[in-house]
Design a protein around this motif. Structure first.
Motif, PDB file in Angstrom:
ATOM      1  N   HIS A 197     -19.738   4.802  -0.189  1.00  0.00           N
ATOM      2  CA  HIS A 197     -19.630   6.245  -0.065  1.00  0.00           C
ATOM      3  C   HIS A 197     -18.638   6.791  -1.090  1.00  0.00           C
ATOM      4  O   HIS A 197     -18.935   7.742  -1.830  1.00  0.00           O
ATOM      5  CB  HIS A 197     -19.194   6.563   1.366  1.00  0.00           C
ATOM      6  N   GLU A 198     -17.461   6.123  -1.127  1.00  0.00           N
ATOM      7  CA  GLU A 198     -16.423   6.565  -2.054  1.00  0.00           C
ATOM      8  C   GLU A 198     -16.916   6.457  -3.502  1.00  0.00           C
ATOM      9  O   GLU A 198     -16.698   7.349  -4.316  1.00  0.00           O
ATOM     10  CB  GLU A 198     -15.160   5.707  -1.851  1.00  0.00           C
ATOM     11  N   GLY A 229     -10.220   9.335   0.979  1.00  0.00           N
ATOM     12  CA  GLY A 229      -9.107   9.288   1.926  1.00  0.00           C
ATOM     13  C   GLY A 229      -7.859   8.633   1.405  1.00  0.00           C
ATOM     14  O   GLY A 229      -6.750   8.933   1.855  1.00  0.00           O
ATOM     15  N   ASP A 230      -8.017   7.704   0.462  1.00  0.00           N
ATOM     16  CA  ASP A 230      -6.850   6.997  -0.068  1.00  0.00           C
ATOM     17  C   ASP A 230      -6.094   7.826  -1.104  1.00  0.00           C
ATOM     18  O   ASP A 230      -5.025   7.425  -1.545  1.00  0.00           O
ATOM     19  CB  ASP A 230      -7.276   5.679  -0.725  1.00  0.00           C
ATOM     20  N   LEU A 246     -14.102  13.889   0.444  1.00  0.00           N
ATOM     21  CA  LEU A 246     -12.830  13.612  -0.226  1.00  0.00           C
ATOM     22  C   LEU A 246     -12.532  12.120  -0.067  1.00  0.00           C
ATOM     23  O   LEU A 246     -13.001  11.491   0.876  1.00  0.00           O
ATOM     24  CB  LEU A 246     -11.709  14.441   0.403  1.00  0.00           C
ATOM     25  N   ARG A 261     -14.638  12.014   7.986  1.00  0.00           N
ATOM     26  CA  ARG A 261     -14.994  12.968   6.942  1.00  0.00           C
ATOM     27  C   ARG A 261     -14.509  12.544   5.565  1.00  0.00           C
ATOM     28  O   ARG A 261     -14.695  13.220   4.610  1.00  0.00           O
ATOM     29  CB  ARG A 261     -14.413  14.329   7.294  1.00  0.00           C
ATOM     30  N   THR A 262     -13.795  11.480   5.533  1.00  0.00           N
ATOM     31  CA  THR A 262     -13.297  11.026   4.241  1.00  0.00           C
ATOM     32  C   THR A 262     -13.674   9.567   4.030  1.00  0.00           C
ATOM     33  O   THR A 262     -13.907   8.842   4.984  1.00  0.00           O
ATOM     34  CB  THR A 262     -11.771  11.130   4.165  1.00  0.00           C
ATOM     35  N   ALA A 263     -13.747   9.209   2.761  1.00  0.00           N
ATOM     36  CA  ALA A 263     -14.035   7.814   2.430  1.00  0.00           C
ATOM     37  C   ALA A 263     -12.707   7.112   2.229  1.00  0.00           C
ATOM     38  O   ALA A 263     -11.926   7.505   1.376  1.00  0.00           O
ATOM     39  CB  ALA A 263     -14.838   7.736   1.144  1.00  0.00           C
ATOM     40  N   THR A 264     -12.420   6.107   3.057  1.00  0.00           N
ATOM     41  CA  THR A 264     -11.129   5.430   2.936  1.00  0.00           C
ATOM     42  C   THR A 264     -11.303   3.935   3.104  1.00  0.00           C
ATOM     43  O   THR A 264     -12.163   3.480   3.857  1.00  0.00           O
ATOM     44  CB  THR A 264     -10.137   5.976   3.975  1.00  0.00           C
ATOM     45  N   SER A 265     -10.483   3.180   2.376  1.00  0.00           N
ATOM     46  CA  SER A 265     -10.573   1.719   2.491  1.00  0.00           C
ATOM     47  C   SER A 265      -9.791   1.246   3.707  1.00  0.00           C
ATOM     48  O   SER A 265     -10.119   0.250   4.307  1.00  0.00           O
ATOM     49  CB  SER A 265     -10.048   1.051   1.227  1.00  0.00           C
ATOM     50  N   ILE A 282     -19.146   9.199  -4.327  1.00  0.00           N
ATOM     51  CA  ILE A 282     -18.407  10.438  -4.637  1.00  0.00           C
ATOM     52  C   ILE A 282     -17.917  10.388  -6.073  1.00  0.00           C
ATOM     53  O   ILE A 282     -18.045  11.339  -6.849  1.00  0.00           O
ATOM     54  CB  ILE A 282     -17.206  10.599  -3.690  1.00  0.00           C
TER      55      ILE A 282
END
Lengths: 235, 813
Positions: B719-720, A103-104, A101, B413-417, B723
């Motif tokens: 990664h993001e 995250g943002d 998922l 577990r997540t793609a975040t900036s 996705i």
């Protein structure tokens, strides 16, 4: 989309060779596989046997180096990158082991994303997203961010995202791999329900307990299909 | 101390392990700190340092005030009164604003010698002793009545002091130079002293002659700048109070010339730098912004590095390091980097120090070179230290805000900036803001300079060659001799092959500014309330206007018939016509001009000529009047030759025809008018060029910053993006996502930059010519330029994002 010979997915002699520092690694070799609409198939095998490579080719994330891959009636090798992206968006729904998922984005926005890439009008998107979240029981968390959810909940959201575009096939790569047994079982129940409602599912797993949820099981070893069986009864 | 040493060792080891990061960071900071240090040394010399004279705090400059408005020049007789009546000054000297050329003969061929007439006590007032011989005595500066009227050739003093350069050039640096005689304007001048190398005051000179005041000179003519040395213990306020009292007495004694007149005292250093101050401050502001932009890049790199070091830092926390300890270690690393940057930056500073004195014209302050003295080094050290803390502290605080358990468990577990990315973006936005302010500043200066270059001068400077001549007293003592020489020379010049026109005037535009005198209409003579209107006064030979291509808009040119005996003829410019005769024809009207004699001269206005820029290109057209040289034949005239022929060939022909008449008249290489105009715009060009150079460097740094942050973001977002691609994002979506991210931050920076620019560029108003500080075109050009560069900077990371393989990004096997 028309389907040749009643098959949704056809793999004919598919091979995949990776070249690393002039060393050839045969990830897949001469794979023949057909998946019909409504199938629930598990691809099993030990780590490094080529399961995920097979899934990525099936999901149009990668291309075979030999053989032919036909999805619906469309030979994948003839597609441009843009056409592949478009087909992936419409025909494939992914569920990853690590949920993947963003995250943002909120739960709602994560689920909405495939429809955004389909250039669907916001009003149409809203209804589809709501329905999809409802289906996985996550509608009440639509404004939350992934970090605020448990692993099981995140995977449910990932399933909702995979379903929202009404894909031809759901590709699940070790969907329970990062979940405890209770949450893993819950996700498998969800997949079973979807299958009963008519979804076509292809799941990669190395856990025999979960492989038994599928109606067919394909065993890979060293990039080749070494066994294919039909499961008598689903749990 | 022990832990500091430990941190230093770790920092150095870390840099050796990451040479790429270290080199990029050190070079970026070197550019910023070096430029700031280089310009600081100029700022220090101009605004903070003392002048190279003993006890410089006691030196003051005196400038005339008229009804409270500060002017510049003081009359000679006023100077003598102030000098003789003041008790606040140890000495009060007078100096002219510049030098004038005199013919020196007696050598192989006549040469031009730049001469300055100064009061006998100038050198002692400044506290500068000669390297050889002596300075002038009071007797050598004693008043001498002028022999004749203003037309007469100047009688020179019998002694002179030569500059170090002229001593070397003319006498080979020989000790025997003392007592040797120079022949200036045919008159013997004995060398009594040699000034030290590099000495100059208010313009360079080869020879200084003592001022010998003419007691009969009019108090209404103001040509001198006063320099005084206060007595020890006397403050500026006390001296000003005494001077005011003297001014009051002079106003009572000489109401016609001194009513409302005063003398304003300023510290000499402040007075000399007042024109340089805004330029140097502007350049300092530009480099300071550049340093901030460079610091932004480094802080951004530090933030990125902090992310990659989270596991290492988590492990340190797990091993018992406190957060404060980690922050200190990380800040030590950034300070080490900044100090290395500062040390490397000294090379940049050294290069700037070589260029700045010439570029800024610091010779006016007797500053020939800038040095890396202890103050400059201390500045560089302090700036490096502060920069190190500035670029290191926030990234250190952020990097150490970690949960060791989560980090060591590994992965998310997540793609975040994440918020680190937002901080980096905020840094880039700030860099864009600062770059835009700089670009707007340079854009305004460039537009201002372009307007200056395109200014209609009122004459055509192209293919115009110039020279000046000063006739010695012998054999040109009579009016007739001077008229004959110039008349015949001009006729011969006009006949030279390749010469299309030639004219003569007492002072050429731009090259010979000043020379304004009082003028009035017969019905409105000067009253006690003031001396009246001034106008530039020029004497011309017929044909001057045609040569300069200054159109005659009414009446006639000065003609050969305008000689002694005929009514004095006057051609005035349009501004003067409008001033004295609004809405009526000036032709046939009379104007009274104070020509310096006891009796003013009444002129008939015979013509009106178009306005021309006289003083400098940026000056607005001022009242100007042209008399006939035949009626006022003074010994000096400047020559203007219009020719497309080779200037050197014309120079040779000119020398030949002049020296055929008189071998004692020097003929230097002809100067081009366009060259003179370029020189007159040097300050504006330098300022525009320097600020633009720093702005472009800042733009480059900001672009590198944007590129770096986006490239890092693309790397972090693989990664993001994978996705998104798996979910069906096409190339256009990915490209738009990355470009959009870059352009969004650029847009925010631009918006803030416009606001900041509107506030800050108002401070530049005094440096602009015919361009408003809020000029929309300059803002638009700067913003468009920045946007284009930002787009380029975004493009490479965006294209790189397109090459991301979703499968790889999603960590498939």
């Amino acid at each position: 989309m028309n389907e040749q010979n009643g098959s949704l997915i056809q793999m004919i002699g598919v091979g995949k060779v990776f070249l690393t520092d002039e060393v050839e690694t045969h990830a897949l070799a001469d794979v023949h596989l057909e998946i019909a609409r409504g199938d629930y198939i598990a691809i099993a095998g030990p780590s490094g046997c080529g399961k995920s490579t097979l899934l990525s080719i099936m999901g149009l994330l990668d291309t075979p180096t030999s053989g032919q891959y036909i999805i619906g009636d469309t030979p994948a090798e003839k597609l441009s990158a843009s056409e592949r992206a478009k087909l992936r968006n419409r025909a494939i729904g992914f569920v990853f082991q690590n949920f993947n998922l963003i995250g943002d984005l909120t739960v709602y926005e994560n689920v909405e994303l495939p429809l955004v890439y389909r250039d669907m009008a916001p009003r149409d998107r809203r209804e589809r997203v709501r329905a999809s979240l409802e289906k996985v029981g996550m509608e009440h968390r639509s404004n939350h961010y992934p970090a605020q959810l448990s692993g099981g909940q995140q995977q449910r959201v990932a399933v909702a995202r995979a379903l929202v575009g009404r894909p031809l096939i759901l590709l699940a790569d070790e969907p329970t791999g990062n979940l405890d047994s209770r949450n893993g079982e819950s996700v498998m129940v969800l997949l079973d329900e979807l299958h009963r409602e008519g979804a076509t599912i292809c799941m990669v797993t190395h856990d025999p307990r979960f492989a038994h949820h599928a109606k067919r099981s394909v065993h890979l070893f060293d990039g080749r299909i070494v066994d294919e069986s039909t499961v008598a009864a689903a749990s | 101390m022990h832990t500091l040493w430990h941190d230093l060792r770790l920092a150095l080891r870390g840099l050796v392990k990451n040479p790429g990061f270290a080199v990029v960071t050190v070079l970026t900071l070197a550019l910023g700190i070096g430029a700031t240090t280089g310009v600081f040394s100029a700022l220090h010399a101009v605004l903070l340092a003392s002048m190279p004279y003993p006890e410089p705090d006691r030196l003051v400059m005196g400038r005339r005030t008229q009804d409270g408005t500060v002017g510049r020049w003081v009359s000679m007789l006023d100077y003598l009164d102030y000098r003789d009546q003041t008790s606040s000054f140890a000495s009060l000297a007078a100096s002219p604003g510049g030098s004038f050329p005199l013919a020196s003969t007696g050598g192989d061929r006549p040469e031009r010698v730049d001469t300055q007439i100064v009061s006998f006590n100038l050198f002692s007032t400044l506290g500068v002793a000669p390297v050889l011989g002596r300075t002038f005595t009071a007797e050598e500066g004693a008043p001498v009545p002028a022999a004749a009227g203003p037309q007469a050739p100047m009688a020179l003093p019998s002694v002179g002091i030569v500059s170090f350069g002229y001593w070397q050039r003319r006498f080979g640096g020989s000790q025997d130079a003392l007592g040797r005689s120079l022949t200036l304007m045919g008159q013997p001048v004995t060398v009594v002293g040699v000034m030290p190398e590099g000495f100059s005051f208010q313009g360079s000179a080869d020879v200084w002659l003592p001022m010998q005041p003419d007691p009969g000179e009019a108090r209404r003519f103001h040509n001198w700048l006063l320099v005084g040395r206060l007595k020890p213990g006397v403050g500026l306020a006390a001296a000003q109070s005494e001077i005011d009292a003297i001014s009051g007495r002079l106003a009572t004694l000489y109401p016609d010339s001194n009513k409302g007149k005063g003398l304003h005292l300023d510290p000499l250093h402040d007075a000399l730098v007042e024109n340089l101050r805004p330029q140097v401050l502007l350049i300092m502001a530009a480099v300071a912004l550049m340093l901030l932009i460079a610091s932004g890049n480094v802080a951004s790199l530090m933030l990125a590095r902090g992310v990659t070091r989270r596991s290492e830092l988590a492990m340190r926390v797990a091993l018992g390091a406190s957060r404060a300890r980690l922050v200190r270690q990380l800040v030590t690393e950034s300070v080490v980097l900044a100090l290395l940057g500062g040390a490397t930056g000294l090379l940049v500073a050294g290069l700037l120090q070589r260029a700045l004195p010439t570029l800024l014209g610091l010779d006016a302050l007797a500053i020939a070179s800038l040095r890396l003295d202890w103050r400059v080094l201390a500045f560089a050290f302090t700036v490096s230290l502060l920069t190190g803390v500035l670029v290191g502290l926030v990234p250190a605080l952020r990097s150490t805000r970690i949960s060791p358990f989560e980090e060591l468990k590994g992965g998310t577990r997540t793609a975040t900036s994440g918020s680190g990315a937002r901080l980096r973006m905020a840094l880039v936005a700030a860099q864009v803001t600062m770059s835009l302010v700089l670009l707007v500043g340079s854009s305004l200066l460039i537009r201002s300079f372009a307007k200056l270059v395109r200014t209609d001068l009122g004459f055509d400077p192209d293919n115009l060659l110039t020279a000046s001549f000063a006739l010695p007293p012998q054999p040109y003592a009579s009016d007739a001799a001077r008229i004959q020489f110039f008349d015949e020379m001009l006729a011969e010049i006009r006949a030279l092959p390749g010469v299309t026109a030639a004219g003569m005037v007492s002072r050429l535009p731009i090259l010979g500014p000043g020379g304004d005198i009082y003028v009035w209409t017969p019905d409105k003579p000067p009253t006690e309330s003031g001396l009246g209107q001034t106008a530039y006064s020029r004497r011309v030979l017929p044909g001057y206007f045609a040569t300069m291509r200054m159109p005659l808009v009414a009446g006639r040119d000065i003609e050969a018939a305008d000689r002694v005996g005929a009514p004095p003829a006057l051609v005035i410019n349009q501004t003067m016509a409008r001033t004295f005769f609004p809405n009526e024809s000036p032709l046939g009207r009379k104007l009274v001009v104070d020509m310096g004699d006891d009796t003013p001269v009444t002129f008939d206005v015979v013509g009106v000529v178009a306005d021309a820029r006289i003083g400098d290109v940026a000056s607005v057209p001022y009242l100007t009047m042209y008399q006939s040289f035949y009626q006022f034949p003074r010994p000096r005239l400047a020559l203007a030759i219009r020719s497309t022929a080779d200037p050197q060939g014309i120079t040779r022909a000119l020398r030949e025809l002049v020296w055929r008449r008189d071998k004692d008249i020097p003929v230097e290489e002809l100067a081009t008018m366009t060259g003179a105009i370029k020189s007159s715009m040097l300050a504006q060009r330098t300022l525009a060029g320097t600020v633009t150079s720093f702005s472009l460097l800042a733009l480059l740094l900001a672009a590198v910053g944007l590129f770096g942050v986006l490239a890092y973001q693309v790397n972090q977002r693989q990664h993001e993006l994978g996705i998104r691609m798996a979910l069906g994002a096409r190339r256009g979506h990915v490209l738009t996502a990355i470009l959009g991210q870059g352009l969004k931050v650029t847009g925010i920076g631009l918006a803030a930059g416009v606001v900041a620019g509107l506030a800050l560029t108002r401070l530049m108003e005094g440096l602009l010519y015919e361009v408003a500080a809020t000029d929309p075109a300059s803002f638009l050009v700067a913003a468009a330029c920045l946007l284009a560069v930002a787009l380029l900077a975004c493009l490479a990371p965006a294209l790189r994002a397109l090459r991301i393989q979703p499968m790889t990004a999603l960590h498939y096997e």
